[in-house]
Every structure is written in C-alpha cells, then in structure tokens.
Design an enzyme around this catalytic site. Structure first.
Site, mmCIF file in Angstrom:
data_model
loop_
_atom_site.group_PDB
_atom_site.id
_atom_site.type_symbol
_atom_site.label_atom_id
_atom_site.label_comp_id
_atom_site.label_asym_id
_atom_site.label_seq_id
_atom_site.Cartn_x
_atom_site.Cartn_y
_atom_site.Cartn_z
ATOM 1 N N CYS A 155 13.538 25.791 -16.818
ATOM 2 C CA CYS A 155 12.445 25.899 -17.680
ATOM 3 C C CYS A 155 11.677 24.717 -17.812
ATOM 4 O O CYS A 155 12.071 23.775 -18.001
ATOM 5 C CB CYS A 155 13.299 25.587 -19.253
ATOM 6 S SG CYS A 155 12.378 26.214 -20.634
ATOM 7 N N CYS A 158 10.397 24.059 -20.875
ATOM 8 C CA CYS A 158 11.091 23.061 -21.949
ATOM 9 C C CYS A 158 10.946 21.254 -20.731
ATOM 10 O O CYS A 158 10.600 20.112 -22.167
ATOM 11 C CB CYS A 158 12.893 23.401 -21.810
ATOM 12 S SG CYS A 158 12.749 24.879 -22.381
ATOM 13 N N ASP A 159 10.571 21.271 -20.222
ATOM 14 C CA ASP A 159 10.913 19.877 -19.017
ATOM 15 C C ASP A 159 9.664 19.683 -18.264
ATOM 16 O O ASP A 159 9.493 18.986 -18.012
ATOM 17 C CB ASP A 159 11.917 19.910 -17.953
ATOM 18 C CG ASP A 159 13.411 20.221 -18.501
ATOM 19 O OD1 ASP A 159 13.416 19.807 -20.278
ATOM 20 O OD2 ASP A 159 14.170 20.903 -18.717
#
Length: 353
Positions: A155, A158-159
């Site tokens: 992701c 997300c990261d």
C-alpha cells in the site's frame, strides 16, 4: 437461492451437523478490520450485543503495518496492531462479544441464517455483516513476509511517506502498479517499476503518465527473487528472465507489491452477488447485498479506495443498515442509535432498490 452469477450454493458442509441447540444472535459480524470493529461498535451501542468472529487474521491487513499516520485521531501515528486493539477495546466496552474462529460456510436459504464456524459449530443469525476484507497478493518469498511493515508493503498510500528521498521498487505492470509508482514519486527520489514482461498491462493513459515521469524508471523482463535485510529492507535480488542473470539492487530500501488483491469472500460464493474479481456488490448508497438481512462493508466490497478510514465508514453504514432492517422486520423495536441524524433511505426503500 443462487446469486445472480448463476452459481448454486453448496450446503454439503452442514450435512451431519446437529444444530438443534445452536446459538441465536441478532447480529453476527464476520471480520475484525476497521470495518468489522466499527460495525461492532455501532451495533453494540445500539444494545444489539453483536457477536464478532475474528477470522484467521484478527485485525486484518493493518496487523502487518507498522506506523499508521493517515488515520484521523492519531496525530503522532500509531502501530497498526495497536490501532486495531484500540478498535476492539472500544467495541467490547459497549458490549460487543469477540471470538476466535472462522466462518467457513453459510446457509442464507431462510432466516435465521446458518453460519458454520471452523467447519463444526453452527450459529444462527438474524442479520449478518460481512467485513472479511481483502488480502494483498505477494510474491511468496520467505523474507518478503518477514519484512512486511519493515520496507515491504502492498500500500503506497499507507507507507509511501516513510521513504522520502529514498529509492524504492514497485512490482507489477497494471494500472494499480502505475498508480502506486506515481504516488511514490511524491516522496522517493527514484521509483523503479519491475515487470516480468517487456510491456505493461496498464491502460494507455496510465502508461503515458508513468513514462513521462522523470522519477520512474522501468526494469523489464525482470522478477524479484529475494528481499534482503535483517530488520529493514536493505536491497532486493532480481533475475533477468532473458539472460537468467541475477543481481542485487542494494540501494532499494522499499519494495511495494502492486500485483492485486484477493477479496476474502470465498464462503459467500453462490449466495452473494460479486463482480468478476470476487468483490461483493452492494446496492447504491447502502451496504445491502442481494440477500435480505446480509450486509457487506470494507475491503470485501471496496476495490477502489481500500483505506482504513473508508472501511470504518462503511462499517458504520452496515451497522445502521442492519439495525434499521431488524426494526423494520420486527426483530427489535425502533432503532436505538442516533440514526435520525443520518439522512439515508429507510431499510425498506434500500431493500427495494
């Protein structure tokens, strides 16, 4: 009662199982990511005493994430497993009951519905909220799993922010891979797209955008064979499929897999309408499925956003939909939550849609 895809439900798993004294619940929630726990919180606050089955991976994909910095309410960030524990604690505070166990089969022929837990125990449910999520596809490398959340991710949204001014690699050749790569250019100094073929599967417009981005380079006919590092990714080993030469990219500190997700919807095949990839199809502006009294939320029905905050939002929706359904079908009295603040269709109108 087959789903619209023409599949006939398989009830063979229930044969020989005595369910005469099976437990009865008004609400059973299947899954415990942000969607499942939010649905549990809302139904518990409505005094519906939901029963939550935590499945094979309690907490869902967030349990493989280290720092979560894009969820509202955590200004300093939080570890993914810790956030899911907070969700669980809050839901249980209001009366949600959580159990280890996996719903392996369902029977949606008539209410109360039958759920088979771990292939051996039947639970009856007036309503069911499906929040089983989706699982990212990985390459199957041993160190890949060990370094999940420590440089390996599925992701970018997300990261990606954790890799400012670093060199990262994206594996994949479809639209998702191009989207991930372009997002990562906001942070990384270089993004290498590693693809096992010599051409992409992505749409033409996505290819053009990626080719025009100076931060993106393409490594063709190549596959990742190992992820290096003890506590953090320090490089990747790759192989050229034409020459069979292996070499190490020792400047890569982040590996992002963009080879798709698989929705965890297998137990509902034949009952619930799904798209060609297995994502549950819900009725517009609701979490209603084609089966009356069965609702779906989170990544099991969302193949677009796949974020914790959007999953939690649909978990709230599913809880409100289920509560209204129970009221309009005479299982409970009038809805018990603050649903008058929500300008949404009634259960009857949503069901008729």
């Amino acid at each position: 009662m087959p789903s619209s895809n023409g599949q006939t439900p398989d009830l063979s798993a229930f044969e020989g199982i005595n369910a005469s004294d099976a437990e009865m619940r008004d609400v059973v929630i299947i899954g415990t990511g942000p969607a499942g726990w939010t649905a549990a919180l809302y139904t518990a606050r409505a005094s519906l005493q939901p029963l939550v089955f935590m499945g094979p991976e309690p907490g869902g994909q967030l349990t493989t994430t280290t720092d979560v910095e894009n969820y509202p309410g955590y200004p300093e960030g939080i570890m993914g497993p810790d956030m899911m524990q907070d969700f669980q604690t809050q839901a249980e505070r209001f009366g949600a009951e959580s159990r280890y166990g996996m719903v392996t089969d369902v029977d949606f022929t008539e209410r109360p519905y039958r759920l088979l837990i771990d292939g051996e125990t039947v639970v009856h449910a007036q309503t069911v909220i499906i929040a089983t999520g989706a699982s990212a596809r990985y390459l199957g490398l041993e160190n890949e799993q060990r370094l999940l959340g420590h440089g390996v991710s599925a992701c970018a949204t997300c990261d990606g922010a954790f890799f400012r001014d670093e060199t990262v690699a994206v594996v994949g050749g479809g639209d998702s891979a191009m989207e991930e790569a372009m997002f990562l250019t906001k942070f990384a100094k270089e993004v290498r797209v590693i693809h096992r073929r010599d051409e992409l599967r992505a749409s033409q417009i996505m290819q053009e955008r990626a080719f025009d981005n100076d931060k993106i380079t393409f490594v063709w006919d190549t596959e990742v064979v190992d992820v290096l590092g003890e506590d953090q990714v320090t490089g990747i080993e790759v192989i050229n499929n034409n020459t069979e030469e292996t070499y190490v990219m020792d400047d890569v500190t982040g590996l992002f897999l963009a080879i798709g997700h698989t929705p965890n919807t297998g137990p509902f095949e034949g009952w619930i309408d799904m798209d060609e990839d297995g994502y549950i199809q819900t009725k517009p502006d609701s979490t209603y499925t084609n089966v009356s009294g069965v609702f779906a939320c989170g990544d099991a029905q969302d193949h677009v956003y796949r974020q914790a905050v959007t999953a939690a939002g649909t978990g709230c929706m599913a809880a409100i939909d289920a509560e209204r359904w129970l009221s309009e079908h005479g299982v409970i009295d009038e809805p018990r939550t603050e649903t008058e603040y929500h300008a949404t269709p009634s259960a009857a109108s949503a069901e008729a849609a």
